[in-house]
Design a protein around this motif. Structure first.
Motif, PDB file in Angstrom:
ATOM      1  N   UNK A  97       0.792  -1.230   0.000  1.00  0.00           N
ATOM      2  CA  UNK A  97       0.000   0.000   0.000  1.00  0.00           C
ATOM      3  C   UNK A  97       0.824   1.279   0.000  1.00  0.00           C
ATOM      4  N   UNK A  98       0.288   2.266  -0.684  1.00  0.00           N
ATOM      5  CA  UNK A  98       0.722   3.647  -0.520  1.00  0.00           C
ATOM      6  C   UNK A  98       0.166   4.089   0.829  1.00  0.00           C
ATOM      7  N   UNK A  99       1.020   4.322   1.802  1.00  0.00           N
ATOM      8  CA  UNK A  99       0.552   4.468   3.188  1.00  0.00           C
ATOM      9  C   UNK A  99       0.656   5.889   3.730  1.00  0.00           C
ATOM     10  N   UNK A 100       1.394   6.753   3.062  1.00  0.00           N
ATOM     11  CA  UNK A 100       1.499   8.151   3.475  1.00  0.00           C
ATOM     12  C   UNK A 100       1.811   8.961   2.217  1.00  0.00           C
ATOM     13  N   UNK A 101       0.840   9.724   1.762  1.00  0.00           N
ATOM     14  CA  UNK A 101       0.980  10.456   0.498  1.00  0.00           C
ATOM     15  C   UNK A 101       2.160  11.412   0.530  1.00  0.00           C
ATOM     16  N   UNK A 110       9.700  -5.943   1.880  1.00  0.00           N
ATOM     17  CA  UNK A 110      10.724  -4.944   2.238  1.00  0.00           C
ATOM     18  C   UNK A 110      11.728  -4.720   1.111  1.00  0.00           C
ATOM     19  N   UNK A 111      11.425  -5.263  -0.080  1.00  0.00           N
ATOM     20  CA  UNK A 111      12.203  -4.922  -1.270  1.00  0.00           C
ATOM     21  C   UNK A 111      11.480  -3.921  -2.147  1.00  0.00           C
ATOM     22  N   UNK A 112      10.464  -3.280  -1.601  1.00  0.00           N
ATOM     23  CA  UNK A 112       9.589  -2.372  -2.332  1.00  0.00           C
ATOM     24  C   UNK A 112      10.152  -0.952  -2.285  1.00  0.00           C
ATOM     25  N   UNK A 113      10.605  -0.453  -3.435  1.00  0.00           N
ATOM     26  CA  UNK A 113      11.120   0.914  -3.491  1.00  0.00           C
ATOM     27  C   UNK A 113      10.044   1.918  -3.867  1.00  0.00           C
ATOM     28  N   UNK A 114       8.907   1.448  -4.367  1.00  0.00           N
ATOM     29  CA  UNK A 114       7.819   2.340  -4.774  1.00  0.00           C
ATOM     30  C   UNK A 114       7.030   2.829  -3.573  1.00  0.00           C
ATOM     31  N   UNK A 115       6.663   1.912  -2.699  1.00  0.00           N
ATOM     32  CA  UNK A 115       5.988   2.279  -1.442  1.00  0.00           C
ATOM     33  C   UNK A 115       6.821   1.682  -0.299  1.00  0.00           C
ATOM     34  N   UNK A 116       7.843   2.395   0.149  1.00  0.00           N
ATOM     35  CA  UNK A 116       8.840   1.827   1.064  1.00  0.00           C
ATOM     36  C   UNK A 116       8.244   1.260   2.345  1.00  0.00           C
ATOM     37  N   UNK A 117       8.765   0.104   2.734  1.00  0.00           N
ATOM     38  CA  UNK A 117       8.290  -0.580   3.941  1.00  0.00           C
ATOM     39  C   UNK A 117       8.510   0.273   5.185  1.00  0.00           C
ATOM     40  N   UNK A 118       9.582   1.045   5.221  1.00  0.00           N
ATOM     41  CA  UNK A 118       9.873   1.850   6.410  1.00  0.00           C
ATOM     42  C   UNK A 118       8.779   2.885   6.665  1.00  0.00           C
ATOM     43  N   UNK A 119       8.240   3.476   5.594  1.00  0.00           N
ATOM     44  CA  UNK A 119       7.149   4.444   5.749  1.00  0.00           C
ATOM     45  C   UNK A 119       5.900   3.741   6.258  1.00  0.00           C
ATOM     46  N   UNK A 120       5.583   2.591   5.670  1.00  0.00           N
ATOM     47  CA  UNK A 120       4.402   1.832   6.090  1.00  0.00           C
ATOM     48  C   UNK A 120       4.505   1.438   7.558  1.00  0.00           C
TER      49      UNK A 120
END
Length: 323
Positions: A211-215, A270-280
């Protein structure tokens, strides 16, 4: 000297005008606009077909649903024409619908493969399924979007159509990337919530994949990667915020999943650079209504298509929907 200062002032005013009327609109469009992925665009490109993970399949019949229907409908507020597939449950009298919502630069061809999961687990006896093309995607109309804010209007319009045409009034929203953000917005945006309540439409659960979790945080990272100066990004985001009724600060999971705390399953890599796991992970910290499944090294919306993760993904979704 006066002439020199006059020229400087005129030059400065021209630079400011160019910035306001050219640069800001351009950077706002980077946030709101993207190419429309039609069926023809996807199906004419073998690399795209591989990325979508659909092989030779082209519609629900190829997943064992020969009696699916293709449905035209409109978004809730602005008359944009939309299109989708309705797949009836294998049992009669089912009033729950699982709506599978694609993300940005995508269409329903990419999300139809999850019909295989639904059939394999027998969830087709518990749910009808609806797979829409949201605005600016697939067979639906060209339109500007706003990182999920307007997708939410399309989702609400789909729920209204499903109630009117098929008697459906309970829903699970299963969203991917920007479609995940849109799904969470749908159950929180005040005008859409009021409409749903008046129509007797109820969303019971959310499933959010990559998910996109923080615009703000996600687009900020992307702007930095593009080399856009921070002050230009902030001014552009503020201008974008006005487009979405100053609701940008609410377009984050720490608000959306807490304000209306529905049972929520989040699947991410956690290999997601489009919607980074750290932000989520920052956004969902401490939210007791949220269940998570982390897939090590998996990229954006590529969890189910990884052979080593397919069974765990399937089990997580099946268990969650049967609770």
């Amino acid at each position: 000297m006066k002439k020199f200062f006059k020229i400087m002032i005129i030059g400065l005013l021209l630079v400011i005008a160019a910035f306001y009327f050219l640069v800001l609109p351009y950077t706002v469009k980077l946030i709101t606009d993207y190419d429309r992925y039609t069926f023809d665009y996807v199906l004419s490109d073998t690399a795209m077909i591989t990325k979508f993970g659909i092989g030779e399949n082209r519609d629900p019949a190829d997943y064992g649903y020969p009696n699916f229907e293709e449905v035209d409908f409109e978004t809730l507020t602005d008359g944009i024409n939309l299109n989708g597939w309705y797949v009836a449950a294998s049992k009669e009298g089912i009033t729950k619908t699982l709506m599978i919502n694609h993300g940005r630069t995508s269409n329903r061809l990419k999300t139809m493969k999850y019909l295989a999961l639904v059939k394999e687990t027998g969830l087709d006896s518990l749910y009808n399924v609806f797979i829409p093309d949201l605005r600016n995607s697939g067979k639906s109309d060209d339109a500007e979007t706003a990182l999920g804010y307007e997708f939410a209007e399309d989702i609400t319009g789909a729920m209204k159509m499903l109630k009117d045409n098929y008697g459906q009034n309970e829903f699970v929203l299963w969203g991917f990337s920007m479609g995940a953000m849109a799904s969470a917005i749908t159950v929180n945006r005040p005008d859409l919530v009021e409409f749903a309540q008046n129509e007797g439409l109820k969303v019971d659960k959310l499933i959010l994949d990559s998910p996109l979790s923080n615009i703000y945080a996600t687009t900020k990272v992307e702007s930095e990667n593009m080399g856009i100066p921070g002050f230009i990004f902030d001014m552009s985001f503020n201008k974008f915020d006005h487009v979405i009724d100053d609701w940008g600060d609410n377009m984050k999971f720490s608000y959306l999943l807490n304000h209306n705390p529905l049972p929520t399953l989040i699947l991410y890599g956690n290999g997601d650079s489009t919607t980074p796991a750290s932000i989520l992970e920052d956004e969902i910290m401490g939210l007791n209504n949220v269940q998570t499944e982390l897939f090590e090294g998996a990229d954006h919306v590529q969890l189910y298509t990884r052979p080593e993760y397919r069974d765990r993904y399937t089990q997580a979704v099946n268990d969650f929907l049967r609770k």
